[in-house]
Scaffold this motif. Structure first.
Motif, mmCIF file in Angstrom:
data_model
loop_
_atom_site.group_PDB
_atom_site.id
_atom_site.type_symbol
_atom_site.label_atom_id
_atom_site.label_comp_id
_atom_site.label_asym_id
_atom_site.label_seq_id
_atom_site.Cartn_x
_atom_site.Cartn_y
_atom_site.Cartn_z
ATOM 1 N N HIS A 184 6.502 -0.878 -2.356
ATOM 2 C CA HIS A 184 5.580 -1.926 -1.730
ATOM 3 C C HIS A 184 4.357 -2.378 -2.556
ATOM 4 C CE1 HIS A 184 6.947 -2.266 2.246
ATOM 5 N NE2 HIS A 184 7.467 -1.028 2.418
ATOM 6 N N THR A 185 4.101 -1.647 -3.659
ATOM 7 C CA THR A 185 3.129 -2.055 -4.558
ATOM 8 C C THR A 185 3.779 -2.728 -6.014
ATOM 9 O OG1 THR A 185 3.085 0.130 -5.634
ATOM 10 C CG2 THR A 185 1.553 -0.206 -3.728
ATOM 11 N N TYR A 199 -3.366 -0.624 -5.776
ATOM 12 C CA TYR A 199 -3.243 -1.380 -4.067
ATOM 13 C C TYR A 199 -4.570 -1.360 -3.723
ATOM 14 C CZ TYR A 199 -1.569 -2.146 0.503
ATOM 15 O OH TYR A 199 -1.196 -2.833 1.624
ATOM 16 N N ARG A 208 4.376 0.775 5.165
ATOM 17 C CA ARG A 208 3.067 -0.179 4.645
ATOM 18 C C ARG A 208 1.999 -0.020 5.478
ATOM 19 N NH1 ARG A 208 3.244 -5.006 1.596
ATOM 20 N NH2 ARG A 208 0.994 -5.681 1.397
ATOM 21 N N ASP A 217 -1.799 1.243 4.085
ATOM 22 C CA ASP A 217 -2.986 0.094 4.457
ATOM 23 C C ASP A 217 -4.054 1.144 4.875
ATOM 24 O OD1 ASP A 217 -2.083 -2.153 3.559
ATOM 25 O OD2 ASP A 217 -1.271 -2.768 5.465
ATOM 26 N N GLU A 253 -5.546 3.666 2.109
ATOM 27 C CA GLU A 253 -6.304 2.718 1.283
ATOM 28 C C GLU A 253 -8.009 2.751 1.674
ATOM 29 O OE1 GLU A 253 -8.347 0.306 -1.656
ATOM 30 O OE2 GLU A 253 -6.705 1.948 -1.869
#
Length: 331
Positions: A25-26, A64, A220, A224, A227
């Motif tokens: 995903h990154t 990210y 994912r 989010d 982070e």
């Protein structure tokens, strides 16, 4: 912002599959690998491919949001616990994977005790929710009964990035000043977010999410939220200090000393002091390597919060303190 995160679990809970999804995903890898297909980016050693489990704690690097992540995929088998424990000591945050089918297992409890011992803030991810017999609520109850009552469901706590009423009250109940403010003037989003981050960082509360790493469900969304809710504060302007957490040799027999920079910066040819209560040695760093899986890049300088390997230290041991003067060493 540099963040060192560790992925931990009882063997077969889906730890490496989860790690592969984070890398995918990154945009670090083109497609997520699988341990059972011998294609995992972080399980590249021949013995890991043969046994189908993680044996060595290898790291991946990805960016990210506003952060650079140094991710350590640790062994989940009890036989390799020492390798895992050494890595826990340099983690800023841990992500503890628990199967939604099997729930808390024997080694999961051992991992949790080590995280508590070293006071590592922890996020839970209940994995394999797509499997027959999966029960997220039952696992949450196990966590509250066996680990901590201060866990909250991350999936149900945010709607369009706004906190739910249950999370607002959950946070307020654990801070007297915040509770008083809540009673007097109600909810203030920026203050609650700051308090939530602080409580997580101090390991006072523990977010829990769920999904399926194999089928890329909820990963994912978890990233989010992670982070947004995790913070570090490293200072590269201070005097250099670091901690050794792994010793390896490359294919040519070159000795590599893996460490984490706690403060300051380090350049090639810098002379550093290292050791413990029984030894103090001084040597020059002849090379610095930044590893991503089995691949590495030779760099000239590293800064606080980074994981890396140096060449040139002939006698460094795991756990050694590193500095440029004896004043910075804590033996």
């Amino acid at each position: 912002m540099n963040k060192t995160i560790g992925i931990l679990a009882h063997v077969d809970a889906g730890k490496t599959t989860f790690s592969e999804q984070l890398l995918y995903h990154t945009n670090t890898i083109r497609s997520p690998g699988r341990v059972d297909h011998q294609s995992a980016f972080l399980d590249s050693h021949e013995i890991e491919k043969q046994r189908g489990i993680t044996v060595f704690a290898d790291q991946g690097i990805f960016s990210y949001g506003d952060s650079t992540y140094y991710m350590i995929d640790t062994p989940g088998h009890v036989d390799f616990s020492p390798e895992m424990e050494r890595c826990i000591q340099v983690m800023d945050y841990a992500i503890l994977i628990i199967s939604a089918v099997e729930g808390i297992e024997g080694h999961t409890e051992s991992v949790w005790k080590l995280l508590q011992k070293y006071q590592v803030p922890t996020f839970f991810f209940i994995n394999k929710t797509d499997r027959t017999g999966a029960d997220v609520d039952a696992v949450l109850k196990q966590i509250r009964k066996n680990f901590t009552k201060d866990v909250f469901d991350l999936n149900a706590s945010f709607l369009n990035e706004c906190m739910s009423e249950s999370l607002i009250e959950f946070i307020a109940e654990r801070d007297e000043q915040l509770l008083q403010k809540y009673m007097e003037s109600g909810y203030e989003s920026s203050l609650w977010l700051e308090k939530t981050r602080t409580m997580i960082r101090k390991a006072h509360i523990f977010p829990c999410s769920s999904g399926s790493a194999l089928h890329d469900i909820g990963v994912r969304e978890f990233l989010d939220r992670f982070e947004n809710l995790s913070v570090t504060s490293y200072d590269s302007s201070e005097e250099f200090s670091a901690r050794v957490f792994k010793i390896r040799h490359d294919e040519s027999g070159t000795r590599m000393t893996f460490m984490k920079a706690i403060s300051g910066s380090l350049k090639v040819r810098d002379e550093i002091i290292y050791g413990n209560s029984n030894k103090r040695l001084s040597e020059k760093v002849t090379q610095i390597r930044s590893f991503n899986g089995k691949q590495f890049e030779v760099v000239n300088e590293v800064n606080a919060g980074e994981l890396f390997a140096v060449v040139g230290l002939t006698s460094a041991s795991i756990g050694d303190a590193i500095g440029v003067t004896t004043d910075k060493l804590i033996f």
